[in-house]
Design an enzyme around this catalytic site. Sequence first.
Site, PDB file in Angstrom:
ATOM      1  N   ASN A 145      -1.331  -6.444   6.190  1.00  0.00           N
ATOM      2  CA  ASN A 145      -2.706  -6.908   6.365  1.00  0.00           C
ATOM      3  C   ASN A 145      -2.712  -8.261   7.077  1.00  0.00           C
ATOM      4  O   ASN A 145      -3.547  -8.520   7.934  1.00  0.00           O
ATOM      5  CB  ASN A 145      -3.415  -7.026   5.018  1.00  0.00           C
ATOM      6  CG  ASN A 145      -3.701  -5.674   4.403  1.00  0.00           C
ATOM      7  OD1 ASN A 145      -3.826  -4.672   5.096  1.00  0.00           O
ATOM      8  ND2 ASN A 145      -3.805  -5.630   3.078  1.00  0.00           N
ATOM      9  N   ASP A 160      -5.267   5.240   2.795  1.00  0.00           N
ATOM     10  CA  ASP A 160      -4.417   4.275   3.493  1.00  0.00           C
ATOM     11  C   ASP A 160      -3.199   3.867   2.671  1.00  0.00           C
ATOM     12  O   ASP A 160      -2.287   3.229   3.190  1.00  0.00           O
ATOM     13  CB  ASP A 160      -5.230   3.039   3.889  1.00  0.00           C
ATOM     14  CG  ASP A 160      -5.973   2.426   2.714  1.00  0.00           C
ATOM     15  OD1 ASP A 160      -6.007   3.038   1.627  1.00  0.00           O
ATOM     16  OD2 ASP A 160      -6.549   1.335   2.894  1.00  0.00           O
ATOM     17  N   HIS A 161      -3.176   4.225   1.389  1.00  0.00           N
ATOM     18  CA  HIS A 161      -2.055   3.954   0.485  1.00  0.00           C
ATOM     19  C   HIS A 161      -2.471   4.427  -0.895  1.00  0.00           C
ATOM     20  O   HIS A 161      -3.637   4.759  -1.133  1.00  0.00           O
ATOM     21  CB  HIS A 161      -1.704   2.464   0.445  1.00  0.00           C
ATOM     22  CG  HIS A 161      -2.877   1.573   0.170  1.00  0.00           C
ATOM     23  ND1 HIS A 161      -3.468   1.461  -1.076  1.00  0.00           N
ATOM     24  CD2 HIS A 161      -3.600   0.763   0.992  1.00  0.00           C
ATOM     25  CE1 HIS A 161      -4.483   0.625  -1.018  1.00  0.00           C
ATOM     26  NE2 HIS A 161      -4.597   0.188   0.227  1.00  0.00           N
ATOM     27  N   LYS A 198     -14.676  -2.942   4.868  1.00  0.00           N
ATOM     28  CA  LYS A 198     -13.626  -3.819   5.392  1.00  0.00           C
ATOM     29  C   LYS A 198     -13.595  -3.741   6.914  1.00  0.00           C
ATOM     30  O   LYS A 198     -13.612  -2.650   7.486  1.00  0.00           O
ATOM     31  CB  LYS A 198     -12.259  -3.398   4.850  1.00  0.00           C
ATOM     32  CG  LYS A 198     -12.086  -3.578   3.349  1.00  0.00           C
ATOM     33  CD  LYS A 198     -10.687  -3.161   2.933  1.00  0.00           C
ATOM     34  CE  LYS A 198     -10.462  -3.311   1.440  1.00  0.00           C
ATOM     35  NZ  LYS A 198      -9.099  -2.903   1.039  1.00  0.00           N
ATOM     36  N   ASP A 199     -13.461  -4.905   7.563  1.00  0.00           N
ATOM     37  CA  ASP A 199     -13.427  -4.904   9.025  1.00  0.00           C
ATOM     38  C   ASP A 199     -12.219  -4.157   9.568  1.00  0.00           C
ATOM     39  O   ASP A 199     -12.303  -3.445  10.559  1.00  0.00           O
ATOM     40  CB  ASP A 199     -13.483  -6.330   9.582  1.00  0.00           C
ATOM     41  CG  ASP A 199     -12.485  -7.279   8.943  1.00  0.00           C
ATOM     42  OD1 ASP A 199     -11.337  -6.872   8.697  1.00  0.00           O
ATOM     43  OD2 ASP A 199     -12.856  -8.440   8.682  1.00  0.00           O
ATOM     44  N   ARG A 200     -11.052  -4.293   8.899  1.00  0.00           N
ATOM     45  CA  ARG A 200      -9.864  -3.593   9.390  1.00  0.00           C
ATOM     46  C   ARG A 200      -9.975  -2.088   9.196  1.00  0.00           C
ATOM     47  O   ARG A 200      -9.359  -1.310   9.933  1.00  0.00           O
ATOM     48  CB  ARG A 200      -8.610  -4.137   8.721  1.00  0.00           C
ATOM     49  CG  ARG A 200      -8.555  -4.042   7.197  1.00  0.00           C
ATOM     50  CD  ARG A 200      -7.329  -4.780   6.664  1.00  0.00           C
ATOM     51  NE  ARG A 200      -7.186  -4.746   5.209  1.00  0.00           N
ATOM     52  CZ  ARG A 200      -7.735  -5.602   4.370  1.00  0.00           C
ATOM     53  NH1 ARG A 200      -8.507  -6.576   4.848  1.00  0.00           N
ATOM     54  NH2 ARG A 200      -7.546  -5.516   3.063  1.00  0.00           N
ATOM     55  N   HIS A 231      -0.307  -2.565  -4.619  1.00  0.00           N
ATOM     56  CA  HIS A 231       0.428  -1.509  -3.908  1.00  0.00           C
ATOM     57  C   HIS A 231       1.266  -2.158  -2.827  1.00  0.00           C
ATOM     58  O   HIS A 231       1.250  -3.371  -2.662  1.00  0.00           O
ATOM     59  CB  HIS A 231      -0.556  -0.503  -3.304  1.00  0.00           C
ATOM     60  CG  HIS A 231      -1.675  -1.163  -2.542  1.00  0.00           C
ATOM     61  ND1 HIS A 231      -1.557  -1.599  -1.255  1.00  0.00           N
ATOM     62  CD2 HIS A 231      -2.935  -1.501  -2.940  1.00  0.00           C
ATOM     63  CE1 HIS A 231      -2.696  -2.161  -0.859  1.00  0.00           C
ATOM     64  NE2 HIS A 231      -3.547  -2.129  -1.870  1.00  0.00           N
ATOM     65  N   ASP A 247     -10.699   0.718  -3.426  1.00  0.00           N
ATOM     66  CA  ASP A 247      -9.597  -0.242  -3.443  1.00  0.00           C
ATOM     67  C   ASP A 247      -9.958  -1.473  -4.260  1.00  0.00           C
ATOM     68  O   ASP A 247      -9.148  -1.952  -5.068  1.00  0.00           O
ATOM     69  CB  ASP A 247      -9.250  -0.656  -2.011  1.00  0.00           C
ATOM     70  CG  ASP A 247      -8.025  -1.547  -1.946  1.00  0.00           C
ATOM     71  OD1 ASP A 247      -6.932  -1.058  -2.261  1.00  0.00           O
ATOM     72  OD2 ASP A 247      -8.160  -2.725  -1.573  1.00  0.00           O
ATOM     73  N   THR A 251      -3.449  -1.697   3.527  1.00  0.00           N
ATOM     74  CA  THR A 251      -4.658  -1.151   4.164  1.00  0.00           C
ATOM     75  C   THR A 251      -4.574  -1.161   5.684  1.00  0.00           C
ATOM     76  O   THR A 251      -4.851  -0.152   6.328  1.00  0.00           O
ATOM     77  CB  THR A 251      -5.892  -1.941   3.700  1.00  0.00           C
ATOM     78  OG1 THR A 251      -6.067  -1.752   2.293  1.00  0.00           O
ATOM     79  CG2 THR A 251      -7.149  -1.467   4.421  1.00  0.00           C
TER      80      THR A 251
END
Length: 542
Positions: A98, A349-350, A159-161, A483, A302, A77
């Site tokens: 991550n 993102d994947h 998600k923060d990221r 993943h 996700d 991610t």
Amino acid sequence: MKRYSLLVFIITSLFTGLQAQQASEKPKLVVGIIVDQMRQDYLYKFADRYGEGGFKRLMKEGFMMKNGHYNYIPTYTGPGHASVYTGTTPATHGVIANSWYVRSLNRSIYCAEDSTVYNIGGSLNAGKISPRNLLTTTITDELRFSTNKRSKVVGIAIKDRGASLPAGHLGDAYWFDSGTGEFMTSSYYMEDLPAWVKQFNEKQLAQQYLQNTWEPLYTVDSYVNSIDDNNEFEAPFIGKDTPTFPYELPSLMENNGGLGLIASTPFGNTLTLDFALAAIEGEGLGKGEETDFLAVSFSSPDYIGHRFGPTSIELEDNYLRLDQEFERFLKYLDEHYGKGNYLVFLSADHGVADVATYMESENVPAGNLNIGYVRGQLMGFANQSYGEGDWIENVSNEQIFLNHRLIREKGLELSKVQDDIANFVLRFKGVKEAYTAHSIKNAEFQTGRPHLLQMGYNHKASGDVLLVLEPAWLTGGARGTSHGTGFTYDTHVPILFFGWNVPAGSSSRYATVTDIAPTLSMMLQIRLPNGATGQPILEILE
């Protein structure tokens, strides 16, 4: 003569109207959409039940690169969001996972962690977030620079990221706090939450959505593109014996993350879009003289995908519901900006692997590698080969970190130890290939998995030995999936542009997610992100 004048008037009016519908000189708003863990095949697999205004509209009226891929390993991610928005790979932008091990700290760091900042809203521990670990600029940074920061940039995700990395170094980012049920930010961005965020949080929408029961949109037996609802491959929620509908969310909350449970349901997508629309209105995005940018990441697919896998009814139902959310989103953009006046891109993102135990049940070669066992065996081998010592510092992200200090003290050659470890680890079933840092640093690989590893390898941060597992092999347990590989199930994701100056069509030419930011740079006539290595998608531009 009057008839002639009337005809001229009608033609002129039609032409003027047509011109009005054509794209403006620049888009009022760019909307970047990342669907966390979305594979390309989901656009087709569930299409029979998609409506006309969501995914189908994006594909019909937009331009899609049908053979779009990630061009590095590992596919996670953090690196995914960073790569889409910087136009380059982890080797350049520095977000190599991550979380990753840092030798000088003797611990792992999180991709968006920042100990120098604090929470603004939300919980204390959820506030130490910023994009400082991202080493290059993003397309959102370059948009801000191009207008001397008059353009606004807002990044949003559960998600923060997924919020902080797309917002770049110059934008604002908001993420969901599972402790309070609020959207929050950090002191990197501001000293207080805007009034519109506080007003949104006061509605307590997460609490309201979690009073629902997650039922499938249709009867369970009609989900013909998924396997049986009750099976041994999916991971049930704590407190529920089977991974089956219905999911009574109020009773599941206590043992499944409290308010954070919303992330593992389609209501997480609804909440994310609710907040995105509030941001548009609260910030007045697209209402000024300059182009603004809204980066939205839908994180819930996700969470659902990890737990239930890509063959589950839960995942299929999530995408049917997400399709409805996209239709709501596009209708809103049409009404507030006008068709052709906003620009959207959609990617992921994947991707994701099928559940390994499910693949095995279908007689497809697959399996789960026990990394803890592998590490134990490595330590034994190293002790036997070089003497007693802590030779293995860390094993994570399919990378092995050796103890460089001890190797120097023993007078050993680092590259020789790397080769020994790489050769030893090949004896484990499920390990396909092993590459040493020495080879990655001293050779240029143009194709194949070595190239993908090299594009994800950071000379200062990555490990000594990099593993590639066999196709369909994971490092998890018997239920659920993950993943991170360079195989197509993890790399093949949507690359789709829609709206302002985008022709309708598609191409099967190989393209990469690092081409998205350069394409936007050309369309917006702004500088490329400073580490960009991708190329503009000419099919869209010419």
